[in-house]
Write an enzyme that holds these catalytic residues in place. Structure first.
Site, PDB file in Angstrom:
ATOM      1  N   HIS A  23      29.566 -56.765  54.474  1.00 20.13           N
ATOM      2  CA  HIS A  23      30.193 -58.078  54.587  1.00 20.13           C
ATOM      3  C   HIS A  23      29.184 -59.163  54.974  1.00 20.13           C
ATOM      4  O   HIS A  23      29.472 -60.351  54.885  1.00 20.13           O
ATOM      5  CB  HIS A  23      31.315 -58.023  55.635  1.00 20.13           C
ATOM      6  CG  HIS A  23      32.611 -58.611  55.189  1.00 20.13           C
ATOM      7  ND1 HIS A  23      32.854 -59.093  53.923  1.00 20.13           N
ATOM      8  CD2 HIS A  23      33.776 -58.802  55.868  1.00 20.13           C
ATOM      9  CE1 HIS A  23      34.098 -59.544  53.842  1.00 20.13           C
ATOM     10  NE2 HIS A  23      34.672 -59.384  55.007  1.00 20.13           N
ATOM     11  N   ASN A  71      36.735 -64.181  59.004  1.00 22.38           N
ATOM     12  CA  ASN A  71      38.077 -64.700  58.728  1.00 22.38           C
ATOM     13  C   ASN A  71      38.248 -66.156  59.143  1.00 22.38           C
ATOM     14  O   ASN A  71      39.205 -66.805  58.736  1.00 22.38           O
ATOM     15  CB  ASN A  71      39.138 -63.855  59.442  1.00 22.38           C
ATOM     16  CG  ASN A  71      39.165 -62.439  58.930  1.00 22.38           C
ATOM     17  OD1 ASN A  71      38.417 -62.067  58.042  1.00 22.38           O
ATOM     18  ND2 ASN A  71      40.037 -61.638  59.504  1.00 22.38           N
ATOM     19  N   ASP A  96      29.493 -61.569  49.819  1.00 21.25           N
ATOM     20  CA  ASP A  96      29.611 -60.236  49.250  1.00 21.25           C
ATOM     21  C   ASP A  96      30.768 -60.218  48.250  1.00 21.25           C
ATOM     22  O   ASP A  96      31.724 -60.973  48.386  1.00 21.25           O
ATOM     23  CB  ASP A  96      29.845 -59.201  50.351  1.00 21.25           C
ATOM     24  CG  ASP A  96      31.089 -59.497  51.174  1.00 21.25           C
ATOM     25  OD1 ASP A  96      31.129 -60.555  51.841  1.00 21.25           O
ATOM     26  OD2 ASP A  96      32.040 -58.692  51.138  1.00 21.25           O
ATOM     27  N   ASN A 117      38.436 -62.687  52.784  1.00 21.11           N
ATOM     28  CA  ASN A 117      38.974 -63.510  53.871  1.00 21.11           C
ATOM     29  C   ASN A 117      38.089 -64.698  54.231  1.00 21.11           C
ATOM     30  O   ASN A 117      38.582 -65.746  54.651  1.00 21.11           O
ATOM     31  CB  ASN A 117      39.247 -62.655  55.105  1.00 21.11           C
ATOM     32  CG  ASN A 117      40.418 -61.732  54.897  1.00 21.11           C
ATOM     33  OD1 ASN A 117      41.339 -62.030  54.134  1.00 21.11           O
ATOM     34  ND2 ASN A 117      40.391 -60.581  55.543  1.00 21.11           N
TER      35      ASN A 117
END
Length: 194
Positions: A23, A71, A96, A117
């Site tokens: 991520h 997020n 990513d 997200n």
């Protein structure tokens, strides 16, 4: 399509425990750009993130790594974009991408979040009309992994996947001046042929 680029945002999660996770691929690529251009990131409390600036062809370009978790990337970006009066079309987000295999890297303008997200958080703040460089990390299904997507993105790639991602990022680095100049069609074509 050429863009007057003013901001490059790398997406990732802060903290050493996330440093090598898939991520954080957006952070990885922005770090590579920063190192190549010999710029240093400095934490800015007001913008809640790490900032670096590059001067190119009479244009100041900000590099930004939000210090919020993925997020909430849009929360940090909102303040920065409003302060500097940056239009979404002048923003490039590095992130990513599950829908691309490790080693693929693609340029895209506009579009949905595809369940990402960080992108979803950014789109709530500035909409969808921004540039992206999508860094392939693969999907657990396509890589024969039984991990849930949420666990997969917070895990480190294996050595083979990491090598493929590194090669893709090197290809992207070879386009860095076209990226900084907003020549995204040229970048897109160069990356397609890698």
């Amino acid at each position: 399509m050429k863009a007057a680029l003013r901001l490059i945002v790398g997406l990732g999660n802060p903290g050493s425990e996330y440093l090598t996770t898939r991520h954080n691929a957006g952070f990885w690529l922005l770090d590579i750009f920063s190192e190549a251009l010999k710029t240093n990131f400095v934490y800015d409390k007001y913008f809640d993130g790490l900032i670096s600036k590059v001067y190119r062809n009479s244009n100041n370009i900000i590099f930004f790594k939000p210090s919020t978790y993925m997020n909430n990337s849009g929360d940090a970006l909102y303040r920065l974009v409003n302060f500097y009066k940056i239009n979404p079309e002048s923003i490039l987000v590095l992130h990513d991408e599950l829908d691309l295999p490790p080693g693929d890297i693609r340029v895209k303008f506009n579009g949905g979040s595809a369940g990402h997200n960080g992108l979803r958080s950014i789109q709530k703040v500035i909409g969808s009309d921004f540039w992206r460089i999508r860094i392939g990390i693969g999907h657990p299904r396509s890589l024969s992994s039984k991990q849930l997507v949420s666990d997969f993105v917070l895990d480190s790639p294996n050595s083979s996947e990491q090598r493929q991602i590194n090669v893709a990022m090197d290809c992207c680095l070879n386009c860095i001046f076209d990226i900084l100049d907003g020549n995204f069609e040229t970048v897109r074509n160069k990356l397609k042929n890698t």
